[in-house]
Design a protein around this motif. Structure first.
Motif, PDB file in Angstrom:
ATOM      1  N   ARG A   1       7.816  -4.639  -7.169  1.00 33.49           N
ATOM      2  CA  ARG A   1       8.265  -5.403  -6.207  1.00 33.49           C
ATOM      3  C   ARG A   1       9.840  -5.202  -5.554  1.00 33.49           C
ATOM      4  O   ARG A   1       9.582  -5.304  -4.426  1.00 33.49           O
ATOM      5  CB  ARG A   1       7.691  -6.409  -6.019  1.00 33.49           C
ATOM      6  N   GLN A   2      10.807  -4.591  -6.598  1.00 31.06           N
ATOM      7  CA  GLN A   2      12.125  -4.295  -5.776  1.00 31.06           C
ATOM      8  C   GLN A   2      12.432  -3.931  -4.743  1.00 31.06           C
ATOM      9  O   GLN A   2      12.821  -4.668  -4.638  1.00 31.06           O
ATOM     10  CB  GLN A   2      13.020  -3.128  -6.990  1.00 31.06           C
ATOM     11  N   SER A   3      11.610  -2.786  -4.232  1.00 29.87           N
ATOM     12  CA  SER A   3      12.185  -2.328  -2.664  1.00 29.87           C
ATOM     13  C   SER A   3      11.249  -3.757  -1.861  1.00 29.87           C
ATOM     14  O   SER A   3      11.889  -3.574  -0.702  1.00 29.87           O
ATOM     15  CB  SER A   3      11.406  -0.873  -2.147  1.00 29.87           C
ATOM     16  N   TYR A   4      10.543  -4.024  -2.124  1.00 28.59           N
ATOM     17  CA  TYR A   4       9.291  -4.817  -1.008  1.00 28.59           C
ATOM     18  C   TYR A   4      10.640  -6.456  -0.886  1.00 28.59           C
ATOM     19  O   TYR A   4      10.602  -6.816  -0.175  1.00 28.59           O
ATOM     20  CB  TYR A   4       7.859  -5.511  -1.337  1.00 28.59           C
ATOM     21  N   PHE A   5      11.213  -6.378  -2.035  1.00 30.40           N
ATOM     22  CA  PHE A   5      12.137  -7.572  -1.725  1.00 30.40           C
ATOM     23  C   PHE A   5      13.100  -6.812  -1.816  1.00 30.40           C
ATOM     24  O   PHE A   5      13.953  -8.008  -0.796  1.00 30.40           O
ATOM     25  CB  PHE A   5      12.854  -8.128  -3.406  1.00 30.40           C
ATOM     26  N   ALA A   6      13.640  -6.038  -1.883  1.00 30.83           N
ATOM     27  CA  ALA A   6      15.456  -5.951  -1.268  1.00 30.83           C
ATOM     28  C   ALA A   6      15.282  -5.553   0.385  1.00 30.83           C
ATOM     29  O   ALA A   6      15.884  -5.783   0.811  1.00 30.83           O
ATOM     30  CB  ALA A   6      15.647  -4.206  -1.871  1.00 30.83           C
ATOM     31  N   ASP A   7      14.372  -5.144   0.361  1.00 29.45           N
ATOM     32  CA  ASP A   7      14.098  -4.662   2.280  1.00 29.45           C
ATOM     33  C   ASP A   7      14.296  -5.859   2.797  1.00 29.45           C
ATOM     34  O   ASP A   7      14.464  -5.351   4.112  1.00 29.45           O
ATOM     35  CB  ASP A   7      13.270  -4.225   2.529  1.00 29.45           C
ATOM     36  N   CYS A   8      13.585  -7.096   2.644  1.00 27.75           N
ATOM     37  CA  CYS A   8      14.187  -8.379   3.091  1.00 27.75           C
ATOM     38  C   CYS A   8      15.043  -8.629   2.288  1.00 27.75           C
ATOM     39  O   CYS A   8      15.233 -10.988   2.903  1.00 27.75           O
ATOM     40  CB  CYS A   8      12.720  -9.150   3.443  1.00 27.75           C
TER      41      CYS A   8
END
Length: 411
Positions: free
Chosen positions: A163-170
């Motif tokens: 989920r890292q990209s999902y978290f990082a993008d916000c």
């Protein structure tokens, strides 16, 4: 005087006794005293030595153990059974195989104690990818402590939480996400015990892998909780055998149940992106696109279009309209109406002559062959580029004949 239990750690397990022993062994090392937390093992019918492993930690942890008969994959029920025994004010869920650092419980507690809002907290899960397990994690755990491995490798893409990209993008701010609950997974999450109980815990009708944690998070959010990420409350997930096909087949079944509980576009699109597109992380974007199109479409009337479509349809035939808007021709009675705008749909069914479904039309709750004719209006035009195949397939499933006026949105 007895010590106050601050945290109850819930671990659902099934025939993974040795992996459970490793998980418990790392919980012994917490920086908060073992007198301030308990571990409750919810056994989903194991036939190995799981019970003996749980009881073997009685001298080093406050351990409770609850067993339920093996009637298939019932992790939701196992977690609920464990949660009913919880004495702590904070409930943390872990999967068997989630290895924690010494500050794990303190980090979850800190996440709930900051600020004024009540929240559901997501902890990071390094090395976790349900389809492609991170290579060499088992080797790392054999060589070093979880905190050492995380410190050294946390920035490697293949080591990071899926989920890292999902978290990082916000920027880790899930208040900027419309579907934040899609990232709330029980392998590492926490919520206050009273909030968990107030919403009824996990829905036990969910069986098999996946979905029950997201559905719980949606109910928690709608009960007023925020959903937040606590990067310091991490686990390192040890690899273990998974039946990916069976897991994802069960997820699709559970997502249909999710939709039956919450029959609305945001959940319908979640099922669509998973089942039809195979793109789990497209859920957020798909819902944003729907909301954008809803604004563009406004209160566009398609009454004349519906009248034209049904001009040659016998009056005694049953009809469903996908993208009905607020107005229907007076000649149409007893129709099944579908629209992604709930306010317009409410106006359309106000007379009491029609039944309504707040849906896009990708996956409805209508039965096979529910009607004779399905009309798809131009209110669906802005969604057609993404969802045309699915809406046409759904129309074919629920009706004998389809008349479509949908197409690319006008520029």
């Amino acid at each position: 005087m007895g010590h106050r239990i601050r945290v109850s750690v819930i671990i659902a397990t099934y025939n993974q006794a040795d992996l459970l022993a490793d998980t418990l062994r790392y919980l012994v090392r917490q920086t908060i005293p073992t007198t301030e937390f308990e571990v409750i093992v919810g056994d989903d019918g194991s036939t190995d030595h799981t019970a003996e492993v749980a009881r073997s930690f009685a001298d080093t942890l406050q351990v409770k153990y609850v067993f339920q008969e093996d009637r298939g994959f019932r992790a939701a029920a196992a977690r609920n059974a464990a949660a009913r025994l919880a004495a702590g004010a904070l409930l943390i869920t872990l999967d068997t195989g989630s290895m924690v650092g010494p500050d794990f419980l303190a980090a979850h507690l800190a996440a709930h104690e900051s600020g004024e809002s009540r929240r559901a907290v997501i902890g990071l899960s390094y090395g976790y990818n349900p389809e492609v397990p991170t290579a060499r994690v088992d080797e790392l755990l054999a060589q070093m402590l979880p905190e050492t491995a995380v410190q050294r490798f946390r920035d490697l893409p293949e080591f990071q939480d899926v989920r890292q990209s999902y978290f990082a993008d916000c920027e880790m701010d899930l208040s900027r996400r419309l579907v934040a609950w899609q990232a709330f997974w029980t392998l590492n999450a926490s919520v206050r015990t009273d909030d968990f109980r107030r919403v009824g815990g996990f829905e036990e009708k969910f069986e098999g892998w996946g979905g029950e944690d997201m559905e719980l998070a949606l109910r928690l959010q709608r009960a007023g909780l925020t959903i937040e990420v606590a990067p310091d409350a991490w686990v390192l997930v040890a690899p273990h055998e998974r039946d990916h096909k069976a897991n994802f087949d069960a997820l699709f079944v559970n997502m249909r149940m999710f939709l039956s509980k919450f029959p609305e576009p945001v959940v319908e699109l979640g099922l669509g992106v998973m089942l039809d597109k195979g793109e789990f992380w497209a859920w957020e974007q798909s819902y944003r696109e729907l909301l954008d199109w809803r604004k563009q479409a406004g209160d566009l009337s398609v009454s004349d279009e519906i009248a034209k479509a049904l001009a040659d349809v016998p009056a005694d035939e049953s009809v469903a309209v996908i993208g009905c808007g607020a107005e229907l021709p007076e000649s149409v009675t007893g129709a099944i109406l579908v629209d992604f705008d709930d306010q317009l749909l409410d106006r359309a069914v106000r007379s009491g002559d029609h039944s309504g479904y707040h849906a896009v039309g990708v996956h409805t709750l209508l039965a096979d062959d529910s009607v004779d004719t399905v009309v798809i209006t131009s209110r669906m035009a802005g969604l057609w580029g993404t969802w045309s195949a699915e809406v046409l397939a759904e129309a074919d499933r629920i009706g004998r004949r389809t008349i479509s006026y949908a197409g690319p949105a006008a520029s």
